[in-house]
Design a protein around this motif. Sequence first.
Motif, PDB file in Angstrom:
ATOM      1  N   THR A 105      -1.122  -6.473  17.380  1.00  0.00           N
ATOM      2  CA  THR A 105      -0.242  -6.681  18.333  1.00  0.00           C
ATOM      3  C   THR A 105      -0.740  -8.349  18.730  1.00  0.00           C
ATOM      4  O   THR A 105       0.513  -8.769  19.423  1.00  0.00           O
ATOM      5  N   ALA A 106      -1.441  -8.985  18.339  1.00  0.00           N
ATOM      6  CA  ALA A 106      -1.696 -10.020  18.725  1.00  0.00           C
ATOM      7  C   ALA A 106      -0.921 -11.045  17.522  1.00  0.00           C
ATOM      8  O   ALA A 106      -1.088 -12.375  17.590  1.00  0.00           O
ATOM      9  N   GLY A 107      -0.596 -10.517  16.426  1.00  0.00           N
ATOM     10  CA  GLY A 107       0.084 -11.203  15.354  1.00  0.00           C
ATOM     11  C   GLY A 107      -0.496 -11.322  13.959  1.00  0.00           C
ATOM     12  O   GLY A 107       0.020 -12.162  13.142  1.00  0.00           O
ATOM     13  N   ILE A 108      -1.585 -10.649  14.085  1.00  0.00           N
ATOM     14  CA  ILE A 108      -2.209 -10.588  12.508  1.00  0.00           C
ATOM     15  C   ILE A 108      -1.355  -9.599  11.726  1.00  0.00           C
ATOM     16  O   ILE A 108      -1.402  -8.347  12.229  1.00  0.00           O
ATOM     17  N   SER A 109      -1.124  -9.947  10.354  1.00  0.00           N
ATOM     18  CA  SER A 109      -0.290  -9.186   9.717  1.00  0.00           C
ATOM     19  C   SER A 109      -0.982  -7.988   8.864  1.00  0.00           C
ATOM     20  O   SER A 109      -0.443  -6.821   8.884  1.00  0.00           O
ATOM     21  N   ASP A 110      -2.177  -8.022   8.622  1.00  0.00           N
ATOM     22  CA  ASP A 110      -2.823  -7.023   8.043  1.00  0.00           C
ATOM     23  C   ASP A 110      -4.541  -7.261   7.920  1.00  0.00           C
ATOM     24  O   ASP A 110      -4.858  -8.465   7.924  1.00  0.00           O
ATOM     25  N   VAL A 111      -5.425  -6.490   7.952  1.00  0.00           N
ATOM     26  CA  VAL A 111      -6.798  -6.473   8.028  1.00  0.00           C
ATOM     27  C   VAL A 111      -7.463  -5.824   6.760  1.00  0.00           C
ATOM     28  O   VAL A 111      -7.289  -4.825   6.617  1.00  0.00           O
ATOM     29  N   PHE A 112      -8.130  -6.624   6.127  1.00  0.00           N
ATOM     30  CA  PHE A 112      -8.822  -5.996   5.068  1.00  0.00           C
ATOM     31  C   PHE A 112     -10.457  -5.924   5.295  1.00  0.00           C
ATOM     32  O   PHE A 112     -11.223  -7.011   5.571  1.00  0.00           O
ATOM     33  N   ARG A 113     -11.052  -4.788   5.291  1.00  0.00           N
ATOM     34  CA  ARG A 113     -12.349  -4.721   5.311  1.00  0.00           C
ATOM     35  C   ARG A 113     -13.026  -4.655   4.125  1.00  0.00           C
ATOM     36  O   ARG A 113     -12.651  -4.375   2.990  1.00  0.00           O
ATOM     37  N   ILE A 114     -14.444  -5.320   4.247  1.00  0.00           N
ATOM     38  CA  ILE A 114     -15.373  -5.473   3.259  1.00  0.00           C
ATOM     39  C   ILE A 114     -15.811  -4.083   2.837  1.00  0.00           C
ATOM     40  O   ILE A 114     -16.120  -3.232   3.864  1.00  0.00           O
ATOM     41  N   PRO A 115     -16.118  -3.674   1.454  1.00  0.00           N
ATOM     42  CA  PRO A 115     -15.810  -4.589   0.241  1.00  0.00           C
ATOM     43  C   PRO A 115     -14.187  -4.513  -0.200  1.00  0.00           C
ATOM     44  O   PRO A 115     -13.269  -3.755   0.302  1.00  0.00           O
ATOM     45  N   LEU A 116     -13.993  -5.686  -0.484  1.00  0.00           N
ATOM     46  CA  LEU A 116     -12.466  -5.984  -0.766  1.00  0.00           C
ATOM     47  C   LEU A 116     -12.137  -5.469  -2.139  1.00  0.00           C
ATOM     48  O   LEU A 116     -12.807  -5.049  -3.214  1.00  0.00           O
ATOM     49  N   LYS A 117     -10.716  -5.121  -2.382  1.00  0.00           N
ATOM     50  CA  LYS A 117     -10.048  -4.701  -3.597  1.00  0.00           C
ATOM     51  C   LYS A 117      -8.849  -5.788  -4.052  1.00  0.00           C
ATOM     52  O   LYS A 117      -7.929  -5.905  -3.013  1.00  0.00           O
ATOM     53  N   ALA A 118      -9.342  -6.163  -4.919  1.00  0.00           N
ATOM     54  CA  ALA A 118      -8.135  -7.494  -5.318  1.00  0.00           C
ATOM     55  C   ALA A 118      -6.962  -6.857  -5.420  1.00  0.00           C
ATOM     56  O   ALA A 118      -5.879  -7.379  -4.890  1.00  0.00           O
ATOM     57  N   LYS A 119      -6.786  -5.697  -5.951  1.00  0.00           N
ATOM     58  CA  LYS A 119      -5.426  -5.197  -6.268  1.00  0.00           C
ATOM     59  C   LYS A 119      -4.671  -5.104  -4.928  1.00  0.00           C
ATOM     60  O   LYS A 119      -3.409  -5.331  -4.689  1.00  0.00           O
ATOM     61  N   ARG A 120      -5.327  -4.532  -3.781  1.00  0.00           N
ATOM     62  CA  ARG A 120      -4.780  -4.163  -2.578  1.00  0.00           C
ATOM     63  C   ARG A 120      -4.183  -5.571  -1.765  1.00  0.00           C
ATOM     64  O   ARG A 120      -3.291  -5.610  -1.217  1.00  0.00           O
ATOM     65  N   ILE A 121      -5.313  -6.399  -1.856  1.00  0.00           N
ATOM     66  CA  ILE A 121      -5.154  -8.005  -1.449  1.00  0.00           C
ATOM     67  C   ILE A 121      -3.755  -8.627  -2.053  1.00  0.00           C
ATOM     68  O   ILE A 121      -3.105  -8.987  -1.386  1.00  0.00           O
ATOM     69  N   GLU A 122      -3.846  -8.546  -3.374  1.00  0.00           N
ATOM     70  CA  GLU A 122      -2.587  -9.053  -4.279  1.00  0.00           C
ATOM     71  C   GLU A 122      -1.389  -8.600  -3.720  1.00  0.00           C
ATOM     72  O   GLU A 122      -0.355  -9.040  -3.525  1.00  0.00           O
ATOM     73  N   LYS A 123      -1.402  -7.153  -3.676  1.00  0.00           N
ATOM     74  CA  LYS A 123      -0.123  -6.247  -3.425  1.00  0.00           C
ATOM     75  C   LYS A 123       0.551  -6.775  -2.173  1.00  0.00           C
ATOM     76  O   LYS A 123       1.726  -7.088  -1.869  1.00  0.00           O
ATOM     77  N   ARG A 124      -0.434  -6.755  -0.828  1.00  0.00           N
ATOM     78  CA  ARG A 124      -0.075  -6.937   0.303  1.00  0.00           C
ATOM     79  C   ARG A 124       0.440  -8.299   0.611  1.00  0.00           C
ATOM     80  O   ARG A 124       1.460  -8.640   1.313  1.00  0.00           O
ATOM     81  N   VAL A 125      -0.384  -9.169  -0.033  1.00  0.00           N
ATOM     82  CA  VAL A 125      -0.055 -10.756   0.328  1.00  0.00           C
ATOM     83  C   VAL A 125       1.308 -11.092  -0.466  1.00  0.00           C
ATOM     84  O   VAL A 125       1.984 -11.578   0.354  1.00  0.00           O
ATOM     85  N   ASN A 126       1.484 -10.779  -1.538  1.00  0.00           N
ATOM     86  CA  ASN A 126       2.672 -11.177  -2.305  1.00  0.00           C
ATOM     87  C   ASN A 126       3.855 -10.208  -1.518  1.00  0.00           C
ATOM     88  O   ASN A 126       4.728 -10.898  -1.443  1.00  0.00           O
ATOM     89  N   PHE A 127       3.614  -9.208  -1.177  1.00  0.00           N
ATOM     90  CA  PHE A 127       4.902  -8.290  -0.577  1.00  0.00           C
ATOM     91  C   PHE A 127       5.251  -8.888   0.682  1.00  0.00           C
ATOM     92  O   PHE A 127       6.418  -9.127   1.175  1.00  0.00           O
TER      93      PHE A 127
END
Length: 399
Positions: A105-127
């Motif tokens: 609600t504050a304007g953050i598009s998505d939150v990634f919790r550690i441990p990170l998964k490269a494929k998820r970051i890549e997919k969400r950011v590019n989309f």
Amino acid sequence: MSENIYATQGAPTIALVGFENAFSEILTDCNFNDKEVVHFENGMKMVSAWSEHNINIVAIISYSEIMAPAGLALIETLKKRELPVVPFFLVVNYFNPNLRKLALTAGISDVFRIPLKAKRIEKRVNFLIDNWNQLKDNIIPKVPPIKNIGFAKRTFDVFFAGLALFFLSPLFLIIYIMIKMESKGPVFYYSLRAGTGFKVFKFYKFRSMFVNADQRIKDLKHLNQYDIDAGSKDTTEKIRETHCSQCAAEGKCQYPLYADNIQWCEKDFKDAKMASSGSAFFKIKNDPRITKVGNFIRNTSIDELPQLWNVIIGDMSIVGNRPLPLYEAEKLTTDKYVLRFAAPAGITGLWQVEKRGKGDMSEDERLMLDNTYAKNQSFVNDIKLILKTIPALLQKENV
């Protein structure tokens, strides 16, 4: 890429804030197509570079807890600077559904919790980057309705605060000298607070504690006035002596107090991530961390006077709910407690007047009074509270 070597002029850029060497391998494995990646040490350096060098930033990935300076506070800074609205991602250690709701609600598009998964970051950011023009107009923040301060309340705030600063200037000088004579360290300090609508701002006070006060919190935890179960908890529990994982990765505390060139930790971050049964507030009777002058200015509320400047610049009002330290605010994001943040942040309020000098106050009582004020806030009620504040200040209780 280093922050000192900015992206090719006009090239789409993804800004990485606060990562330094953390997770560099994972982010390197991500395929961001034709976007260049630029690392920034902190949010302010990114904002300055963005404004001064006209970088074409198309997304921001920040390694920060939601309530830390590179989280919601950075979002607010971007809005104030009127920089382009781009997808904003957070990488966090601590997370729960209520914080997710607050972040989105504050304007953050998505939150990634550690441990990170490269494929998820890549997919969400590019989309989100590729579809941002269509998506950004459909984002409708669902925040609690904020109480409108109104012309009368704002006029009164500016007039009263300005008049008070003028007439109290001799007192400011006396307190300045007294603090300097008793203990080393700065006279004023500021910390980050969450106010109306969880807006984060700099909160000014006279220093009333020794500079190393935060180092003693773990030794005094069992005296916490708000923790009714403190006596039954294991006081021998081992508490981290160094930074938490987030602060260790950053190489510095994420919840600092600032004064001149001095910085010290307001609260060990691990305490903020205790089980929900722990109190959100920390308060001790006859606190030994407080200086003699500090004890006097606290009991007379003189330590709050620098907040008159917060009133002048519009961060606070004379009357309202107290703005909270970030580590306390992040525990109050449930529907039961979020109402308190719909009211103006203020120097004095309902719970200070109703409970001062009348014995101990539980956390639930304090939050109930905060919610009550938010529901009934009006200029007339504010005047009534101001008239009750003066006799409340004469109570002898250490608060």
